[in-house]
Scaffold this motif. Sequence first.
Motif, short mmCIF file in Angstrom:
data_model
loop_
_atom_site.label_atom_id
_atom_site.label_comp_id
_atom_site.label_asym_id
_atom_site.label_seq_id
_atom_site.Cartn_x
_atom_site.Cartn_y
_atom_site.Cartn_z
N ALA A 103 158.94 -59.88 40.13
CA ALA A 103 157.90 -59.78 39.53
C ALA A 103 156.93 -58.87 40.34
N LEU A 104 156.13 -58.06 39.76
CA LEU A 104 155.38 -57.14 40.48
C LEU A 104 153.85 -57.24 40.07
N PRO A 105 152.85 -57.34 40.82
CA PRO A 105 151.46 -57.37 40.50
C PRO A 105 150.98 -56.10 40.27
N ILE A 106 150.08 -56.11 38.92
CA ILE A 106 149.25 -54.90 38.96
C ILE A 106 147.90 -55.43 38.38
N TYR A 107 147.93 -56.35 37.52
CA TYR A 107 146.64 -56.86 36.76
C TYR A 107 146.33 -58.24 37.49
N THR A 108 145.36 -58.23 38.47
CA THR A 108 145.32 -59.50 39.28
C THR A 108 143.68 -59.75 39.35
N ALA A 109 143.44 -60.93 40.14
CA ALA A 109 141.87 -61.20 40.47
C ALA A 109 141.61 -60.17 41.20
N ALA A 110 142.43 -59.50 42.13
CA ALA A 110 141.86 -58.28 42.89
C ALA A 110 141.34 -57.17 42.28
N ARG A 111 141.59 -57.09 41.06
CA ARG A 111 140.98 -56.12 40.05
C ARG A 111 141.11 -54.59 40.73
N ARG A 112 142.15 -54.34 41.19
CA ARG A 112 142.52 -52.76 41.78
C ARG A 112 144.02 -52.52 40.85
N PRO A 113 143.97 -52.51 39.61
CA PRO A 113 145.09 -52.11 39.13
C PRO A 113 145.65 -50.76 39.38
N LEU A 114 145.13 -49.80 39.62
CA LEU A 114 145.56 -48.49 39.99
C LEU A 114 146.14 -48.62 41.30
N ALA A 115 145.54 -48.99 42.08
CA ALA A 115 146.28 -48.98 43.39
C ALA A 115 147.56 -49.93 43.44
N LEU A 116 147.63 -51.09 42.62
CA LEU A 116 148.82 -51.98 42.46
C LEU A 116 149.68 -51.12 41.76
N ALA A 117 149.28 -50.23 40.91
CA ALA A 117 150.18 -49.53 40.03
C ALA A 117 151.10 -48.56 40.80
N ARG A 118 150.24 -48.08 41.88
CA ARG A 118 150.80 -47.08 42.92
C ARG A 118 152.02 -47.72 43.87
N GLU A 119 151.69 -49.09 44.14
CA GLU A 119 152.55 -49.78 44.94
C GLU A 119 153.85 -50.17 44.07
N ALA A 120 153.70 -50.27 42.67
CA ALA A 120 154.73 -50.56 42.00
C ALA A 120 155.80 -49.56 41.84
N VAL A 121 155.21 -48.44 41.83
CA VAL A 121 156.02 -47.02 41.84
C VAL A 121 157.02 -46.91 43.16
N THR A 122 156.28 -47.33 44.11
CA THR A 122 157.13 -47.31 45.35
C THR A 122 158.21 -48.37 45.56
N ALA A 123 157.82 -49.67 45.11
CA ALA A 123 158.44 -50.67 44.90
C ALA A 123 159.85 -50.63 44.12
N LEU A 124 159.73 -50.25 42.93
CA LEU A 124 160.83 -49.69 42.07
C LEU A 124 161.42 -48.47 42.40
N ALA A 125 160.96 -47.31 43.05
CA ALA A 125 161.66 -46.40 43.31
C ALA A 125 162.55 -46.68 44.38
N GLY A 126 162.14 -47.81 45.39
CA GLY A 126 162.97 -48.06 46.53
C GLY A 126 164.11 -49.09 45.87
N LEU A 127 164.00 -49.62 45.09
CA LEU A 127 165.01 -50.40 44.41
C LEU A 127 166.10 -49.69 43.53
N CYS A 128 165.67 -48.61 43.23
CA CYS A 128 166.46 -47.90 42.36
C CYS A 128 166.99 -46.52 43.06
N GLY A 129 166.62 -46.58 44.37
CA GLY A 129 167.12 -45.28 45.02
C GLY A 129 166.53 -44.34 44.65
N ARG A 130 165.39 -44.05 44.14
CA ARG A 130 164.65 -42.99 43.56
C ARG A 130 163.31 -42.64 44.58
N GLU A 131 163.43 -42.75 45.75
CA GLU A 131 162.14 -42.46 46.39
C GLU A 131 161.69 -41.10 46.40
#
Length: 266
Positions: A103-131
């Motif tokens: 479960a990955l956060p993007i839309y949260t009370a922190a209200r920084r979806p673009l920054a969290l979307a960037r982090e989601a790219v890094t997380a998914l890329a790491g999971l899938c070996g697509r760094e």
Amino acid sequence: MAMMTGRGASAEAPGRPERIVALDWALAETLVALGVAPLAVAEAPLYAKRVVVPALPPGTADAGLRSWPNLEALRALRPDLVVALEGYGIAPARLEAIAPVRALPIYTAARRPLALAREAVTALAGLCGREATGRRLLAGLDAALAPPIPGQRPVLIVKFADERVVDIYGRGSLFDDVARARGLENAWRGPTNIWGFASAGLEELARHPETRLLVIEPAPARLLHQSAIWQALPQQRAGRVGLLPPAWVFGGVPSAIRFARLLEAA
């Protein structure tokens, strides 16, 4: 099976997951942009109309509703991993009997979806070996955001909920983050929900007469051509309404790139 949330990992899911189910379109589009074909995506047929690009690979199965997936269908698919949006939809505990969950956060009370979307790219890329692909995707985002759009008046970013109500996107929305990164001023300073929008009647738009309206389609054609209220809006009378092709307002990095380019065209 163990649940993986945020930046955690599951010791019970060794190796790279190959059969991935995405219950959120922001994560689904990110997987596709990384070159990973999801096994199934929630509401896959509607994805093509709302997210548009990147397109899902042919044969992507439909996993049911984003808020409540088809659990029987998921069991039959036997996924290696389910990725979901943190804080939205079915509780991850309901899915853990089927597959590990990330479960990955993007839309949260922190209200920084673009920054969290960037982090989601890094997380998914790491999971899938697509760094390396992940780094290129983030570089593409930086390139899309880099050129400022000069000399523009303040904007209102809206999407029709129905013929009388619009959702106005402000602080906490992905598209507000993108517009500001491109040097545009968002005229909406009112409160927004955790998804970054406020719902209001058409009359609210008239209270911001000097703005440029950016309307994300689909929009009700009958209203745009026949409604006296719409025709009376100062932005419409002044020719300051831009209709933008569909883009997913609750998306991730690919939707941010798409919207950045649509702003340029508009």
